[in-house]
Design an enzyme around this catalytic site. Structure first.
Site, PDB file in Angstrom:
ATOM      1  N   LYS A  70       0.834  -1.210   0.000  1.00 54.07           N
ATOM      2  CA  LYS A  70       0.000   0.000   0.000  1.00 54.07           C
ATOM      3  C   LYS A  70       0.863   1.253   0.000  1.00 54.07           C
ATOM      4  CE  LYS A  70      -2.036  -1.139   3.867  1.00 54.07           C
ATOM      5  NZ  LYS A  70      -1.353  -2.409   4.163  1.00 54.07           N
TER       6      LYS A  70
ATOM      7  N   ARG B 156      -9.782   0.947   8.788  1.00 53.23           N
ATOM      8  CA  ARG B 156      -9.295  -0.380   9.107  1.00 53.23           C
ATOM      9  C   ARG B 156     -10.293  -1.165   9.916  1.00 53.23           C
ATOM     10  NH1 ARG B 156      -3.511   0.417   8.932  1.00 53.23           N
ATOM     11  NH2 ARG B 156      -2.515  -1.495   9.544  1.00 53.23           N
TER      12      ARG B 156
ATOM     13  N   ARG C 234      11.948  -5.275   4.715  1.00 49.92           N
ATOM     14  CA  ARG C 234      11.578  -3.872   4.469  1.00 49.92           C
ATOM     15  C   ARG C 234      12.516  -2.911   5.192  1.00 49.92           C
ATOM     16  NH1 ARG C 234       5.642  -1.820   5.391  1.00 49.92           N
ATOM     17  NH2 ARG C 234       5.850  -2.952   7.340  1.00 49.92           N
TER      18      ARG C 234
ATOM     19  N   ARG D 293      11.368  -1.090  10.718  1.00 50.55           N
ATOM     20  CA  ARG D 293      10.251  -0.785  11.601  1.00 50.55           C
ATOM     21  C   ARG D 293      10.222  -1.758  12.765  1.00 50.55           C
ATOM     22  NH1 ARG D 293       4.845   0.296   8.137  1.00 50.55           N
ATOM     23  NH2 ARG D 293       3.940  -1.011   9.759  1.00 50.55           N
TER      24      ARG D 293
ATOM     25  N   ARG E  80      -0.369  -8.890  13.413  1.00 50.54           N
ATOM     26  CA  ARG E  80      -0.997  -7.896  12.528  1.00 50.54           C
ATOM     27  C   ARG E  80      -1.862  -8.572  11.465  1.00 50.54           C
ATOM     28  NH1 ARG E  80       4.277  -4.947  10.865  1.00 50.54           N
ATOM     29  NH2 ARG E  80       2.988  -3.842   9.352  1.00 50.54           N
TER      30      ARG E  80
HETATM   31  P1  AP5 Z   1       4.794  -1.574   1.856  1.00 54.20           P
HETATM   32  O1  AP5 Z   1       4.427  -0.789   0.659  1.00 54.20           O
HETATM   33  O2  AP5 Z   1       5.546  -0.910   2.940  1.00 54.20           O
HETATM   34  O3  AP5 Z   1       3.501  -2.336   2.449  1.00 54.20           O
HETATM   35  P2  AP5 Z   1       2.204  -1.778   3.167  1.00 54.20           P
HETATM   36  O4  AP5 Z   1       1.033  -2.424   2.512  1.00 54.20           O
HETATM   37  O5  AP5 Z   1       2.229  -0.305   3.259  1.00 54.20           O
HETATM   38  O6  AP5 Z   1       2.409  -2.474   4.582  1.00 54.20           O
HETATM   39  P3  AP5 Z   1       2.383  -1.860   6.045  1.00 54.20           P
HETATM   40  O7  AP5 Z   1       3.163  -2.815   6.904  1.00 54.20           O
HETATM   41  O8  AP5 Z   1       2.772  -0.446   6.076  1.00 54.20           O
HETATM   42  O9  AP5 Z   1       0.906  -2.004   6.365  1.00 54.20           O
HETATM   43  P4  AP5 Z   1       0.244  -1.957   7.694  1.00 54.20           P
HETATM   44  O10 AP5 Z   1      -1.124  -1.749   7.282  1.00 54.20           O
HETATM   45  O11 AP5 Z   1       0.477  -3.148   8.559  1.00 54.20           O
HETATM   46  O12 AP5 Z   1       1.004  -0.781   8.505  1.00 54.20           O
HETATM   47  P5  AP5 Z   1       0.587   0.699   8.839  1.00 54.20           P
HETATM   48  O13 AP5 Z   1       1.789   1.521   8.821  1.00 54.20           O
HETATM   49  O14 AP5 Z   1      -0.575   1.102   8.040  1.00 54.20           O
HETATM   50  O15 AP5 Z   1       5.609  -2.865   1.326  1.00 54.20           O
HETATM   51  C1  AP5 Z   1       6.084  -3.858   2.223  1.00 54.20           C
HETATM   52  C2  AP5 Z   1       7.434  -4.388   1.718  1.00 54.20           C
HETATM   53  O16 AP5 Z   1       7.258  -5.081   0.480  1.00 54.20           O
HETATM   54  C3  AP5 Z   1       8.480  -3.293   1.410  1.00 54.20           C
HETATM   55  O17 AP5 Z   1       9.735  -3.779   1.760  1.00 54.20           O
HETATM   56  C4  AP5 Z   1       8.351  -3.083  -0.117  1.00 54.20           C
HETATM   57  O18 AP5 Z   1       9.560  -2.623  -0.696  1.00 54.20           O
HETATM   58  C5  AP5 Z   1       8.006  -4.488  -0.590  1.00 54.20           C
HETATM   59  N1  AP5 Z   1       7.139  -4.495  -1.780  1.00 54.20           N
HETATM   60  C6  AP5 Z   1       6.090  -3.659  -2.057  1.00 54.20           C
HETATM   61  N2  AP5 Z   1       5.511  -3.988  -3.237  1.00 54.20           N
HETATM   62  C7  AP5 Z   1       6.206  -5.063  -3.710  1.00 54.20           C
HETATM   63  C8  AP5 Z   1       6.093  -5.853  -4.910  1.00 54.20           C
HETATM   64  N3  AP5 Z   1       5.134  -5.607  -5.818  1.00 54.20           N
HETATM   65  N4  AP5 Z   1       6.970  -6.870  -5.069  1.00 54.20           N
HETATM   66  C9  AP5 Z   1       7.960  -7.126  -4.143  1.00 54.20           C
HETATM   67  N5  AP5 Z   1       8.111  -6.403  -3.005  1.00 54.20           N
HETATM   68  C10 AP5 Z   1       7.249  -5.381  -2.785  1.00 54.20           C
HETATM   69  O19 AP5 Z   1       0.111   0.540  10.342  1.00 54.20           O
HETATM   70  C11 AP5 Z   1       0.999   0.238  11.383  1.00 54.20           C
HETATM   71  C12 AP5 Z   1       0.274   0.146  12.699  1.00 54.20           C
HETATM   72  O20 AP5 Z   1      -0.317   1.428  13.012  1.00 54.20           O
HETATM   73  C13 AP5 Z   1      -0.895  -0.833  12.738  1.00 54.20           C
HETATM   74  O21 AP5 Z   1      -0.476  -2.134  13.057  1.00 54.20           O
HETATM   75  C14 AP5 Z   1      -1.764  -0.217  13.830  1.00 54.20           C
HETATM   76  O22 AP5 Z   1      -1.272  -0.519  15.085  1.00 54.20           O
HETATM   77  C15 AP5 Z   1      -1.596   1.280  13.603  1.00 54.20           C
HETATM   78  N6  AP5 Z   1      -2.610   1.853  12.696  1.00 54.20           N
HETATM   79  C16 AP5 Z   1      -2.391   2.427  11.473  1.00 54.20           C
HETATM   80  N7  AP5 Z   1      -3.557   2.831  10.926  1.00 54.20           N
HETATM   81  C17 AP5 Z   1      -4.528   2.531  11.817  1.00 54.20           C
HETATM   82  C18 AP5 Z   1      -5.940   2.685  11.828  1.00 54.20           C
HETATM   83  N8  AP5 Z   1      -6.595   3.238  10.782  1.00 54.20           N
HETATM   84  N9  AP5 Z   1      -6.620   2.252  12.906  1.00 54.20           N
HETATM   85  C19 AP5 Z   1      -5.991   1.702  13.967  1.00 54.20           C
HETATM   86  N10 AP5 Z   1      -4.672   1.507  14.020  1.00 54.20           N
HETATM   87  C20 AP5 Z   1      -3.937   1.912  12.958  1.00 54.20           C
HETATM   88 MG    MG Z   2       2.402   1.103   4.832  1.00 59.79          MG
END
Ligand code: AP5
Ligand code: MG
Ligand code: ZN
Length: 216
Positions: free
Chosen positions: A13, A88, A127, A160, A171
């Site tokens: 994402k 979410r 990552r 991270r 997660r």
């Molecule tokens: P990346 O693009 O970083 O993946 P992502 O989908 O953004 O994954 P996240 O881990 O950021 O998602 P998340 O939803 O768990 O975390 P968030 O920060 O939102 O890609 C991942 C890896 O793969 C990278 O190394 C990239 O280079 C590689 N990659 C990408 N595309 C690829 C491809 N096509 N082929 C090969 N490799 C590829 O949330 C973190 C925490 O915050 C949550 O756990 C929660 O505690 C809190 N939080 C955030 N939002 C909320 C909310 N709305 N409500 C409640 N809690 C929340």
């Molecule tokens: Mg992300």
């Protein structure tokens, strides 16, 4: 264009969001990035959010929804926005819809990036994330041009804290239980479009553009 990016942790994402917002000149609103910034600055919000994030749990809705509302009221969201990691929970999605309705707006498309579980752990543990701007890299799949430095802003790349195997598993469980229902939520509104997130980053981006041109 008012867009939501949906998908499991590690689906890509954030990676796609950086490209989409550059292409369409709309702001990237990532609740994860907002929380991480607050944690780094040790704000009261950051201190509360950290307790949940470190365990792989969701930050409570009441802390999350108001942050997004405030952000959506800012001037740069007038012509559109890209939400990444929000909503979410169904409760967050309903609150978002109600709020947008008050502003005479609506979500136009929920873009679901699907990736099977077997790809996710290797993506997350490899990552590296820019400390400044939140851009994602991968030691093998998407290395930066200069090791340890962000291509976009030259910020330092870090791992991270919630990218350990145990936290990733938690997660994913939280995603299945609390976020997956949003797939049906947006499908029922005819707003869900799914793309295959297993291909190369640029191929996924081409598909995303193909979908999003309908909303320009
Ligand atoms: P990346 O693009 O970083 O993946 P992502 O989908 O953004 O994954 P996240 O881990 O950021 O998602 P998340 O939803 O768990 O975390 P968030 O920060 O939102 O890609 C991942 C890896 O793969 C990278 O190394 C990239 O280079 C590689 N990659 C990408 N595309 C690829 C491809 N096509 N082929 C090969 N490799 C590829 O949330 C973190 C925490 O915050 C949550 O756990 C929660 O505690 C809190 N939080 C955030 N939002 C909320 C909310 N709305 N409500 C409640 N809690 C929340
Ligand atoms: Mg992300
Ligand atoms: Zn950066």
């Amino acid at each position: 264009m008012n867009i939501v990016l949906l998908g499991p942790p590690g689906a890509g994402k954030g990676t796609q969001a950086k490209k989409i917002v550059q292409e369409y000149s709309i702001p990237h609103i990532s609740t994860g990035d907002i929380f991480r910034k607050n944690i780094a600055e040790q704000t009261p919000l950051g201190k509360k959010a950290k307790e949940y994030i470190d365990q792989g749990l969701l930050v409570p809705d009441e802390l999350t929804i108001d942050i997004v509302k405030d952000r959506l009221m800012q001037e740069d969201c007038k012509t559109g926005f890209l939400l990444d990691g929000f909503p979410r929970t169904v409760f967050q999605a309903e609150a978002l819809d109600l709020f947008l309705k008050e502003l005479d707006k609506a979500i136009e498309c929920s873009l679901l990036i699907e990736v099977p579980r077997e790809n996710i752990l290797v993506r997350m543990t490899g990552r590296r994330m820019c400390k400044n701007c939140g851009a994602s890299y991968h030691v093998t799949f998407n290395p930066p041009k200069v090791e340890g430095k962000c291509d976009l802003c030259e910020g330092p790349l870090v791992q991270r804290k919630d990218d350990t195997e145990a936290t990733v598993k938690e997660r994913l469980k939280v995603y299945d239980e609390q976020t997956q229902p949003l797939i049906d939520y947006y499908a029922a509104q005819n707003k869900l479009i799914e793309i295959d997130g297993t291909q190369d980053i640029d191929v996924v981006f081409d598909k995303a553009k193909d979908v999003l041109k309908r909303f320009e």
